[in-house]
Design a protein around this motif. Structure first.
Motif, PDB file in Angstrom:
ATOM      1  N   GLN A  71       0.836  -1.207   0.000  1.00 35.31           N
ATOM      2  CA  GLN A  71       0.000   0.000   0.000  1.00 35.31           C
ATOM      3  C   GLN A  71       0.865   1.250   0.000  1.00 35.31           C
ATOM      4  OE1 GLN A  71      -2.067  -1.406   3.491  1.00 35.31           O
ATOM      5  NE2 GLN A  71      -3.950  -1.634   2.346  1.00 35.31           N
ATOM      6  N   GLU A 102      -7.846   0.297  -2.666  1.00 37.02           N
ATOM      7  CA  GLU A 102      -8.270   1.629  -2.262  1.00 37.02           C
ATOM      8  C   GLU A 102      -7.204   2.686  -2.555  1.00 37.02           C
ATOM      9  OE1 GLU A 102      -7.874   3.579   0.874  1.00 37.02           O
ATOM     10  OE2 GLU A 102      -9.711   4.743   0.686  1.00 37.02           O
ATOM     11  N   GLN A 103      -5.937   2.299  -2.385  1.00 36.64           N
ATOM     12  CA  GLN A 103      -4.857   3.232  -2.743  1.00 36.64           C
ATOM     13  C   GLN A 103      -4.879   3.489  -4.251  1.00 36.64           C
ATOM     14  OE1 GLN A 103      -4.484   0.773  -0.510  1.00 36.64           O
ATOM     15  NE2 GLN A 103      -3.907   1.920   1.315  1.00 36.64           N
ATOM     16  N   MET A 106      -7.999   5.851  -4.902  1.00 32.71           N
ATOM     17  CA  MET A 106      -7.883   7.228  -4.399  1.00 32.71           C
ATOM     18  C   MET A 106      -6.661   7.964  -4.937  1.00 32.71           C
ATOM     19  SD  MET A 106     -10.223   8.434  -2.551  1.00 32.71           S
ATOM     20  CE  MET A 106      -9.276   9.878  -2.043  1.00 32.71           C
ATOM     21  N   ASP A 107      -5.503   7.328  -4.780  1.00 28.48           N
ATOM     22  CA  ASP A 107      -4.254   8.061  -5.010  1.00 28.48           C
ATOM     23  C   ASP A 107      -3.836   8.041  -6.483  1.00 28.48           C
ATOM     24  OD1 ASP A 107      -4.343   8.279  -2.288  1.00 28.48           O
ATOM     25  OD2 ASP A 107      -2.843   6.737  -1.901  1.00 28.48           O
TER      26      ASP A 107
END
Lengths: 328, 295
Positions: A71, A102-103, A106-107
């Motif tokens: 992550q 999720e990383q 989002m990122d």
């Protein structure tokens, strides 16, 4: 020192360091560095698995070892991209697409940063390492993330061209590859266009559509079926998203049946993407999605698993034959 | 009076401690941050007052003093970067970005309304001056590590500042970044923990305790500093001294001792204001308290 005496004994690093197919990723990135691109490559304790050890040796200043912190790797890659570098980060597809989902959303994807995520050892190619190391959900997950392009190259030559094509591509990409031991589909490197399927054959009975690791066996099956007199078409759908709608519609216009083949759950991956196109157009085509049927794979060496799940050339040929004979 | 966002704000100083005039200005900008936060949350009808109020002096010392920025040039390549894991405090940052001419001031009036680039959490693709998107707790320090490392690879000398919440320390990814930053000797990475003691469900120490914070970061190989996060002169002096050392080989973690809701008496003493809304009459009273506050 009580070292092994047999030449057949081996160490993990040595085994992987001499696997020629593993060089593709590093070689393609080394080309980009030579062209002056601000490339940085990273991995999470798997440089000998994905072959980035070669890149590491050649460009230690452009290689980042993240350790077992996937992550952190994805978020850091996004940070690197945000200030102008072109990061390519690689780890097992199971960890990249599921642990770091999720990383990635989002990122990388939401933030529209040109990070290239290399998910290797995808599908069930890690065989008896088991479900923790299998990725039969990654295409479905990555495909549902907005802004993210999803590509599954069939072999080393295609991977090198995908990497080359990715260099100036403005969106983040998830690149799904295998173990670097893939049999050759493309004898030479051919320019790769992201979002464009590669048609190998057209057919009036059936069109087979495959992606990534299933291209080689499905193409072999196609050739066998054609040699036996069936009119079978074949599409290499290397880009799963954005999917080549026109290629699917052309196949649907030519053949009454389509068979998708993927080393992935039949839900949400290549088969799902093709189904969405066909259903959206209201086309009267029978679609069969072949892959892993919403279950966790057994444990076995990969080739045994491919035979068991009818994902090798013979299995795919049998699956297609049943369709051609109207036996579902 | 010092102009905000002037070029190379950290260079050419004879003394690291801000002058009385500079301190007065930084206090004024912290007050501005709090007041604008009240105004903007009145538009949204719900927001994170207290998360901004604990960080207002930190924002002021960063954006109006320590960070190398150019007014009106949010994409200047050599600017210092700032991001926050506690993205829910963005409502306090947007007015500062407008004040520095990074975004149009009129945008503030439409905060959170349909189609506005300004939401509860910062989006780098929509808001010039936001160096990284956030909202999912725990990612920012990793992204900051990436920026600091990339800066070194590209021979850039910018600094990367990352603010994280104390509750955020409960996220495992923070500690992945802690290992990574120290291992890679990211001396131009400055972390700031807004140690305000509260998270959504209550006191951080009651929920999952994070102490001893300083010793943890020291054990991870970071240079640590503890500062009163509401003493803007102390914060600015510390940030200036850290910003002045480009040869440091350890990343820095500052533990800023703060009060959640600082400036509005009942917010300081009553837990539960992590998310909240003040009716205009109450907002007016809060504004009066902030106007009168002396830190």
């Amino acid at each position: 020192m009580n070292k092994p005496l047999s030449e057949k004994s081996w160490q993990y690093r040595q085994l992987n360091a001499v696997t020629p197919g593993l060089d593709a990723l590093s070689d393609a990135l080394i080309e980009l560095v030579a062209a002056g691109e601000p490339i940085v490559a990273g991995t999470a304790d798997l440089q000998y698995s994905n072959g980035l050890s070669k890149f590491h040796a050649q460009h230690p200043d452009r290689f980042v070892q993240f350790g077992i912190s996937e992550q952190n790797m994805v978020s850091s890659a996004a940070g690197m991209a945000a200030v102008g570098m072109k990061p390519y980060v690689a780890t097992f597809a199971s960890f990249l697409a599921l642990l770091c989902c999720e990383q990635i959303r989002m990122d990388v994807a939401y933030s529209k940063l040109p990070v290239r995520l290399i998910g290797h050892h995808a599908g069930i190619s890690l065989g008896f390492y088991g479900t923790s190391h299998h990725a039969t959900e990654d295409l479905a997950i990555m495909r549902s993330i907005a802004n993210l392009t999803v590509i599954a190259p069939a072999d080393g030559n295609q991977l090198m061209e995908v990497i080359k094509a990715s260099n100036d591509y403005p969106h983040p990409i998830y690149i799904r590859i295998q173990r670097g031991r893939d049999p050759e589909v493309y004898a030479q490197r051919q320019p790769f266009t992201i979002g464009k399927a590669i048609s190998h054959h057209t057919g009036t009975d059936l069109t087979i559509i495959a992606t990534g690791s299933t291209v080689h066996p499905a193409l072999e099956a196609t050739r066998a079926l054609r040699a036996a007199g069936a009119s079978v078409g074949f599409l290499d759908m290397a880009t799963v998203k954005p999917i080549d709608r026109n290629a699917i519609l052309e196949a649907a216009a030519q053949s009454p049946q389509i068979l998708t083949v993927e080393e992935h759950n039949v839900l949400g991956g290549l088969g799902g993407a093709v189904a969405e196109v066909l259903a959206g157009e209201g086309l009267p085509v029978k679609l069969t999605r072949h892959g892993i049927y919403d279950e966790y794979s057994l444990i076995a060496p990969p080739t045994h698993l491919y035979a068991h799940y009818e994902l090798d050339a013979k299995g795919i040929e049998k699956r297609a034959t049943r369709l051609l004979e109207g036996r579902a | 009076m010092t102009q905000p966002g002037k070029i190379e704000t950290t260079s050419g100083r004879n003394s690291l401690r801000p002058t009385d005039e500079e301190i007065a200005f930084l206090k004024d900008r912290a007050k501005f941050c709090r007041l604008e936060t009240i105004r903007l949350i009145e538009i949204a009808k719900v927001g994170h007052y207290t998360s901004v109020f604990s960080a207002a002096e930190l924002f002021s010392a960063l954006y109006y003093d320590a960070m190398r920025l150019r007014r009106g040039e949010p994409t200047w390549q050599d600017r210092d970067r700032f991001m926050m894991g506690k993205g829910h405090a963005a409502v306090g940052l947007f007015p500062i970005l407008a004040d520095l001419d990074f975004i149009d001031r009129d945008l503030l009036d439409g905060y959170t309304r349909l189609g506005s680039p300004l939401g509860d959490h910062p989006d780098m693709t929509k808001v010039p001056g936001i160096d990284f998107s956030s909202g999912s707790i725990g990612h920012a320090l990793s992204a900051g590590c990436g920026m600091a490392l990339a800066g070194r690879m590209m021979d850039k000398d910018f600094f990367t500042f990352v603010m994280i919440g104390d509750g955020e320390l409960q996220e495992g990814q923070v500690w992945e970044a802690a290992l990574f930053g120290a291992h890679n000797k990211l001396g131009r990475l400055i972390g700031i923990i807004d140690r305000n003691g509260y998270q959504l469900d209550g006191s951080v120490d009651d929920i999952i305790g994070v102490e001893p914070i300083v010793e943890k970061w020291q054990a991870f190989g970071w240079e640590t500093h503890v500062v009163d996060g509401h003493d803007v002169a102390a914060v600015a002096t510390l940030l200036r001294s850290l910003r002045a050392d480009g040869a440091r080989t350890r990343p820095v973690m500052i533990v800023a001792q703060t009060v959640k809701g600082k400036g509005v008496s009942y917010m300081e003493t009553e837990p539960g204001w992590h998310l909240g809304y003040l009716d205009p009459s109450d907002a007016a009273r809060a504004v009066a308290e902030i106007e009168a506050m002396e830190i």
